[in-house]
Design an enzyme around this catalytic site. Structure first.
Site, PDB file in Angstrom:
ATOM      1  CG  ASN A  64      10.242  20.923  20.590  1.00 47.18           C
ATOM      2  OD1 ASN A  64       9.791  20.001  21.262  1.00 47.18           O
ATOM      3  ND2 ASN A  64      11.462  21.412  20.802  1.00 47.18           N
ATOM      4  CE1 TYR A  99       4.833  22.275  29.524  1.00 45.56           C
ATOM      5  CE2 TYR A  99       3.814  20.443  30.692  1.00 45.56           C
ATOM      6  CZ  TYR A  99       4.586  20.920  29.647  1.00 45.56           C
ATOM      7  OH  TYR A  99       5.112  20.044  28.733  1.00 45.56           O
ATOM      8  CE  LYS A 155       3.717  22.314  26.076  1.00 48.83           C
ATOM      9  NZ  LYS A 155       4.375  22.425  24.761  1.00 48.83           N
ATOM     10  CB  THR A 183      13.753  16.311  27.698  1.00 44.87           C
ATOM     11  OG1 THR A 183      12.638  16.681  28.536  1.00 44.87           O
ATOM     12  CG2 THR A 183      13.246  15.528  26.502  1.00 44.87           C
TER      13      THR A 183
END
Length: 252
Positions: free
Chosen positions: A93, A159, A163, A193
């Site tokens: 995670n 990013y 990913k 978040t």
């Protein structure tokens, strides 16, 4: 889905101190699953938190330091924690959305840190986990993915690339056919978040889609970490996990 009384399930969760990671820990503990958390700091205690069925231990470990991670993996903590498990889970995670912006404004050291945290650490942990669980009949690796793995976005080239690397690792690892091992890269949806707060605070010149994410916050379109974690954990523990190497909780 809940852990049955006769099935000993143990899970490793990285980046467990806040956001989705913290919610995943609670979702697993509630199901009676023992959890080992790995992060660069320990989780802050929650006042008056009720006891949960599973047990929880944590290790302070900076996953952006590959040498330190390799040293830790060469020890016996991971194998000792997993000993006696009938089912073992690894949830990769931990991650970072930065550096945000086009290539010219990305400090090379920040790029290196992001790639190490987002890609190197999950792949190192996956290899060590697979070796440590060779005798466990049911073992599962879940990478926390993102829509950015499957769609390019301006300002997110690091990013998106990192990913996407996890998605392709899951696709390739699934073809290896290791006994009892299921691997999938799972996008949890857009979750409310600290990372989302970071995105909304970035200069729009670096991230042209900033206003889109701000609007999602204003209009209540962000999933709560608790809801996202519950769906994620349910899928991870289900018979369907691993049937496809990439998945999105919003389509489950």
């Amino acid at each position: 889905m809940t852990a049955t009384s006769h099935l000993v399930t143990k899970a490793i969760v990285t980046g467990h101190t806040r956001g989705l990671g913290a919610a995943l820990v609670d979702a697993l503990l509630t199901r009676g699953i023992d959890v080992l958390g790995l992060a660069r700091s320990n989780r802050a205690p929650v006042a008056d938190a009720p006891p949960l069925p599973g047990s929880f231990v944590e290790v302070e470990l900076d996953l952006s330091d590959s040498e330190r991670l390799a040293q830790w993996l060469s020890g016996d903590t991971l194998a000792a924690f997993l000993h006696g498990a009938d089912r073992a889970l690894l949830i990769n995670n931990a991650g970072t959305v930065g550096p945000i912006g086009p290539c010219a404004v990305q400090p090379p050291a920040d790029v290196a840190r992001a790639v190490t945290l987002n890609v190197t650490a999950p792949l190192m942990l996956s290899s060590a986990f697979s070796a440590a669980t060779a005798d466990v009949p049911d073992r599962r690796i879940a990478h926390v993915s993102s829509g950015a793995a499957r769609n390019p976005y301006a300002g997110w080239n690091i990013y998106c690339a990192t990913k996407a690397a996890l998605d392709h690792h899951a696709r390739a690892a699934a073809l290896d056919g290791e006994p009892g091992l299921r691997v999938a890269s799972v996008a949890p949806g857009v979750v409310d978040t600290d990372m989302q707060g970071e995105i909304r605070g970035i200069d729009e010149a670096r991230f042209p889609l900033r206003e889109r994410f701000a609007e999602m916050k204003r209009t209540g379109q962000l999933a709560s970490p608790e809801d996202a974690a519950d769906t994620f954990a349910g899928y991870l523990l289900s018979d369907a996990f691993g049937e496809t190497p990439t998945a999105d909780v919003r389509s489950l």
